[in-house]
Design an enzyme around this catalytic site. Structure first.
Site, mmCIF file in Angstrom:
data_model
loop_
_atom_site.group_PDB
_atom_site.id
_atom_site.type_symbol
_atom_site.label_atom_id
_atom_site.label_comp_id
_atom_site.label_asym_id
_atom_site.label_seq_id
_atom_site.Cartn_x
_atom_site.Cartn_y
_atom_site.Cartn_z
ATOM 1 N N LYS A 52 -8.166 -11.275 -12.367
ATOM 2 C CA LYS A 52 -8.739 -10.550 -11.229
ATOM 3 C C LYS A 52 -9.815 -9.584 -11.718
ATOM 4 O O LYS A 52 -10.899 -9.492 -11.135
ATOM 5 C CB LYS A 52 -7.631 -9.814 -10.449
ATOM 6 C CG LYS A 52 -6.715 -10.774 -9.703
ATOM 7 C CD LYS A 52 -5.515 -10.102 -9.042
ATOM 8 C CE LYS A 52 -4.625 -11.172 -8.408
ATOM 9 N NZ LYS A 52 -3.415 -10.655 -7.755
ATOM 10 N N GLN A 96 0.453 -5.640 -7.618
ATOM 11 C CA GLN A 96 0.787 -6.962 -8.141
ATOM 12 C C GLN A 96 2.293 -7.192 -8.026
ATOM 13 O O GLN A 96 3.099 -6.339 -8.402
ATOM 14 C CB GLN A 96 0.324 -7.073 -9.610
ATOM 15 C CG GLN A 96 0.453 -8.465 -10.199
ATOM 16 C CD GLN A 96 -0.448 -9.499 -9.529
ATOM 17 O OE1 GLN A 96 -1.520 -9.183 -9.020
ATOM 18 N NE2 GLN A 96 -0.001 -10.739 -9.519
ATOM 19 N N ASP A 119 -4.775 -7.945 0.078
ATOM 20 C CA ASP A 119 -3.796 -9.027 -0.079
ATOM 21 C C ASP A 119 -3.267 -9.517 1.271
ATOM 22 O O ASP A 119 -2.622 -10.557 1.338
ATOM 23 C CB ASP A 119 -2.593 -8.523 -0.892
ATOM 24 C CG ASP A 119 -2.605 -9.008 -2.331
ATOM 25 O OD1 ASP A 119 -3.249 -10.039 -2.608
ATOM 26 O OD2 ASP A 119 -1.949 -8.365 -3.172
HETATM 27 N N1 GUN Z 1 1.890 -12.277 -7.219
HETATM 28 C C1 GUN Z 1 1.673 -13.605 -7.087
HETATM 29 N N2 GUN Z 1 0.624 -13.823 -6.254
HETATM 30 C C2 GUN Z 1 0.200 -12.615 -5.839
HETATM 31 C C3 GUN Z 1 -0.841 -12.196 -4.964
HETATM 32 O O1 GUN Z 1 -1.589 -12.975 -4.376
HETATM 33 N N3 GUN Z 1 -0.961 -10.859 -4.810
HETATM 34 C C4 GUN Z 1 -0.147 -9.967 -5.428
HETATM 35 N N4 GUN Z 1 -0.333 -8.672 -5.185
HETATM 36 N N5 GUN Z 1 0.834 -10.326 -6.222
HETATM 37 C C5 GUN Z 1 1.002 -11.650 -6.436
#
Ligand code: GUN
Length: 286
Positions: A52, A96, A119
């Site tokens: 990211k 996350q 998200d």
């Molecule tokens: N863990 C697995 N996929 C994601 C996601 O798209 N966003 C977040 N915040 N955590 C994750």
């Protein structure tokens, strides 16, 4: 059989977003900013967050990662979320997942300002998504919809089966498909006969984290198969939830793992972050 190349499409989208972000900066003198909160040592989470960060760098988004040890008290993370909510230079905020077991994930998500929830996990945005209103949609399902669109696969009137009912993937995936006019089954751990559902589907989408869950006998000839799973085998290989070698020859289209849905998730995060920054300059009180 068509290979749905998420890696190539994500690269094209990211290039286009980088241009849009440059124009946005020039027009508004604002740099889109993303904050990531990462708690604990989960290697997959650390790897995702690194991806990211590097995508933000490529696209010209300012990013900051707040890293905390596994045993950090819940309140400390809550304060961090609230501090980011109040920071006008950060337009997007994500925590996350998964979080360590002692944390209340839903409480933390609930603390995220809905206007920064890139998200799309906050109940306010989740509700808007299900109501068919414009909002931040979770990045993975949004990436799947974009991939389908790019390859002219229109879910309208199709039978779609979503395997996995998580808040991150399965439920929002089903909402987006439903909003697009598909007839949607959602299958999960308590589903009595999974194959009975998948065998009749035009589009099968699976994201549960079980390698080899979807076998060739479970898929109709000519179906579209979207593999949202990502699993690391003991020999180090990355695979999805679909027995790719056996299933691919039966499909009209299929996503590979890696190189399918994964890269699209990150491209959609950049897109949502730019949207959050745009909302900030056009609707500062939202
Ligand atoms: N863990 C697995 N996929 C994601 C996601 O798209 N966003 C977040 N915040 N955590 C994750």
């Amino acid at each position: 059989m068509r290979l749905l190349d998420g890696k190539a499409l994500a690269a094209t989208i990211t290039e286009r977003l980088a241009d849009e972000i440059e124009a946005f900066k020039a027009a508004h003198a604002v740099v889109p900013g993303l904050a990531v909160v990462l708690v604990g040592d989960d290697p997959a989470s650390h790897a995702y967050v690194k991806m990211k960060e590097s995508a933000c760098k490529r696209a010209g988004v300012y990013s900051v990662v707040h890293k905390f040890p596994e045993d950090t008290p819940h309140d400390r993370i809550r304060q961090t979320v609230e501090m980011i909510n109040d920071n006008p230079n950060l337009h997007g905020l994500l925590v996350q997942l998964p979080l360590p077991g002692h944390m209340d994930t839903l409480d933390l998500i609930d603390r995220i300002a809905p206007s920064k929830d890139v998200d799309g996990f906050h109940p306010f945005n989740f509700g808007k998504l299900f109501a068919g209103l414009e909002t931040f949609a979770p990045c993975t399902p949004l990436g799947v919809m974009r991939l389908l669109e790019e390859y002219d696969i229109d879910p309208k009137g199709k039978d779609a089966v979503v395997v996995g009912a998580s808040n991150i993937v399965g439920k929002p995936m089903a909402a987006l498909l439903l909003n697009a006019g598909a007839t949607v089954d959602i299958c999960h751990i308590f589903t009595r006969d999974l194959a009975e559902h998948t065998q009749k589907a035009d589009i099968v989408l699976v994201g549960v984290g079980k390698p080899g869950l979807i076998t060739a006998d479970m898929i109709r000839e000519g179906a579209v198969v979207i593999d949202i799973g990502i699993n690391r085998l003991e020999d180090g290989r990355l695979v999805g939830d679909v027995d790719y070698e056996a299933v691919a020859p039966k499909c009209s289209a299929i996503t590979p793992v890696p190189g399918g849905v994964g890269p699209m998730t990150i491209a959609m995060l950049l897109q949502n972050t730019l949207a959050a920054a745009r909302n900030f300059v056009t609707k500062p009180d939202a």
